[in-house]
Enzyme design. Sequence first.
Site, PDB file in Angstrom:
ATOM      1  N   GLU A 246       2.742  -3.146   5.502  1.00  0.00           N
ATOM      2  CA  GLU A 246       1.968  -4.307   5.074  1.00  0.00           C
ATOM      3  C   GLU A 246       2.856  -5.139   4.156  1.00  0.00           C
ATOM      4  O   GLU A 246       3.449  -4.594   3.215  1.00  0.00           O
ATOM      5  CB  GLU A 246       0.730  -3.863   4.299  1.00  0.00           C
ATOM      6  N   ARG A 461       3.917  13.000   4.199  1.00  0.00           N
ATOM      7  CA  ARG A 461       4.602  11.957   3.447  1.00  0.00           C
ATOM      8  C   ARG A 461       5.521  12.591   2.399  1.00  0.00           C
ATOM      9  O   ARG A 461       5.373  13.751   2.041  1.00  0.00           O
ATOM     10  CB  ARG A 461       3.596  11.012   2.796  1.00  0.00           C
ATOM     11  N   LYS A 471       1.472   0.448  -5.486  1.00  0.00           N
ATOM     12  CA  LYS A 471       1.710  -0.954  -5.854  1.00  0.00           C
ATOM     13  C   LYS A 471       0.931  -1.326  -7.113  1.00  0.00           C
ATOM     14  O   LYS A 471       1.446  -1.990  -8.015  1.00  0.00           O
ATOM     15  CB  LYS A 471       1.279  -1.855  -4.686  1.00  0.00           C
TER      16      LYS A 471
END
Length: 747
Positions: A246, A461, A471
């Site tokens: 994204e 991950r 973020k």
Amino acid sequence: MADTLTLFTSVGLSEQKAKETLKNEALSSALKSAITQAQSIHGPFGVDKAMGTLLYSMASRLKDTKRLTFLSESIALRKICTELQLAAALEFVKSHPHDPINQKEFDKTCGVGIVITPEQIEDAVESVIKKHKEQLLEERYRFNMGLLMGEARSALKWADGKAIKNEVDMQVLHLLGPKTEADLEKKPKPQKAKATENDVKVKEEVAVNGENYKTEGYVLTSNTMDLLKKHLELTGGQIRTRFPPEPNGILHIGHAKAINFNFGYAKANSGICFLRYDDTNPEKEEEKYFTAIKDMVEWLGYKPYAVTHASDNFQELYDLAVDLIRRGHAYVCHQKGEELKGHNVPPSPWRDRPMEESLVLFERMKKGLFSEGEATLRMKMVMEDGKMDPVAYRIKYTAHHRTGDEWCIYPTYDYTHCLCDSIENITHSLCTKEFQARRSSYYWLCNALDVYCPVQWEYGRLNLTYTVVSKRKIIKLVETGVVRDWDDPRLFTLTALRRRGFPPEAINNFCARVGVTVSQTTTEPHLLEACVRDVLNDTAPRAMAVLEPLKVTITNLAANSKSDVRVPDFPANEAKGSHTVPFTRTIFIEQSDFREVMEKGYKRLTPEQPVGLRHAGYVISVQKVIKGKVVELEVTCCSSETAEKPKAFIHWVSQPLVCEMRLYERLFMHKHPEDPSEVPNGFLSDINPNSMQVISSALVDNSVKGAKVLDKFQFERVGYFSLDPDSTEDKLVFNRTVTLKEDPGKI
């Protein structure tokens, strides 16, 4: 707590497993309820290990806890007796979220009451072996016995797998006899090219292109094989992957693993990889993120086959949404955003509205005739985590970075992702483990629209300790002035690591060493540092720098004495080049390389102990200590060829450049700054006050004068450093990338 531990061990859990379970409050509560219910039927000592194992498996996998009582009772009453039946039961309650449960349908779906006799197993295995007899006799024990197992299990869905295996082994032995020496010889393997550090380590579960239908959970429809055939004709059987970030933030170390896996898997299989921006949320997207993402992918050494955007397909995605409504799989809903949050969303009163009505309303959404939040398009499906009818489209009156004001409705990730994969003929949709809960929706949507369906494969991950990568949290760090920006060298964003001096090869090597597995990986920063040292040791030329200078005057050299000293760029391989530095009457050494009072074990310069100067060919001896604090030494020098060999050699500089050095340590004091049990007051309370030390007047030899931003050096005996973008013509600024050796106190 002790009572609960005893309860868990009483049903067969090991003490270690029981203690691990207690750490998970939700699982612990669910398991306790399940065991208590089973004991209410069988008494406090009537729950055996087999039943306890099923109860634990059920409690740990069940998403909708309102079904806990029903499933616990089914296990306690021995309706559900095997893992196979439990898997079917969990799938059933997930796909039937509303009360009441149809007991008859549940029993049929889960094989309740079905008893498979040994005779049935024997007959089924005999039939399968008869079918493959010719090939079995030819290949003997090299034949894939898993094929026999699979076909026998297909014939007897609820049979015990162990019983089938035993029967297969027995009948194969009866047919072929004991293994001969020829059977025991290893089949020669084709020679493979030697693996390199950057080769992607992937488990074999990733499906072969064109064999999507063999993947666990893949749904076969009557058109699957035709769609696969067309896909193979279009792609020529080529592997196609994609990296789909994204564009609303900067990439971090976890993304490096995703980049390496997606691009690396394609490269290892002679395929191609797309860089696709998932640009479906115009409120958070900025040009700087698009640019930075592409820069980081290329910095890591990968070139996308094509750069695409989800927005390239907005019209086609809209047309497919209209088709989804026509097929009866989507509807326009007016529940508010607050109502749709969480997993216990009330059923939509508009779920069964006529298809024609939804088509009209969806068109009105597109034309901007509703306010934001007044209507959404929802898909008629249940996700793996139990969430009902995810949103496919929502209204946002925000101009899009690429399409401007053309659209006021935007597709969601759950709707867009799989369809863009299908449109681009992606073969392998490789994503992190948290997307496993969306796998069934991925397959459902492709099948509901009758379009080609790629394979989704999840991997664990990559997480690092002593850092945050979200973020939102990095923005907090920037806003509160803890760090300067997204590229502050104390962060683990890729831009920060590049600024700090981490070579891209080192990051790729780190990802290769970690490998690709389905389990989540939490790694210490020092493992990444080790990869950095391995690369910089071979690529960073040596220079000399003094961080805390002590002036030394060599009294037996003339005031204007000056000679050139040759310093090899790589002492282990002097053929790789060298540079010269001046040697004059005044030099500077590290303050820590001199002690006025001799201490046991100290090998460097003292009034009684001479020391050698690296590369210069001189040994110096103290003649006078000029004090305030110790501010200067007067020494004499002699050739190292004539002097007694000193115990140590130290670095030095002469006629140096004055530079700024930034030395970094961990940004956070605890391993897991986001864990409330470690840091109760939140990650902002865990900042290490000594995470950056600035030395404004360090001295570096003149060989670095022409360095460019991000050039890397090993300052001998000090560490690896990289030239920072803050450097000016008047003053160079260096970031310490890593120390020369592992230091557990530094990142």
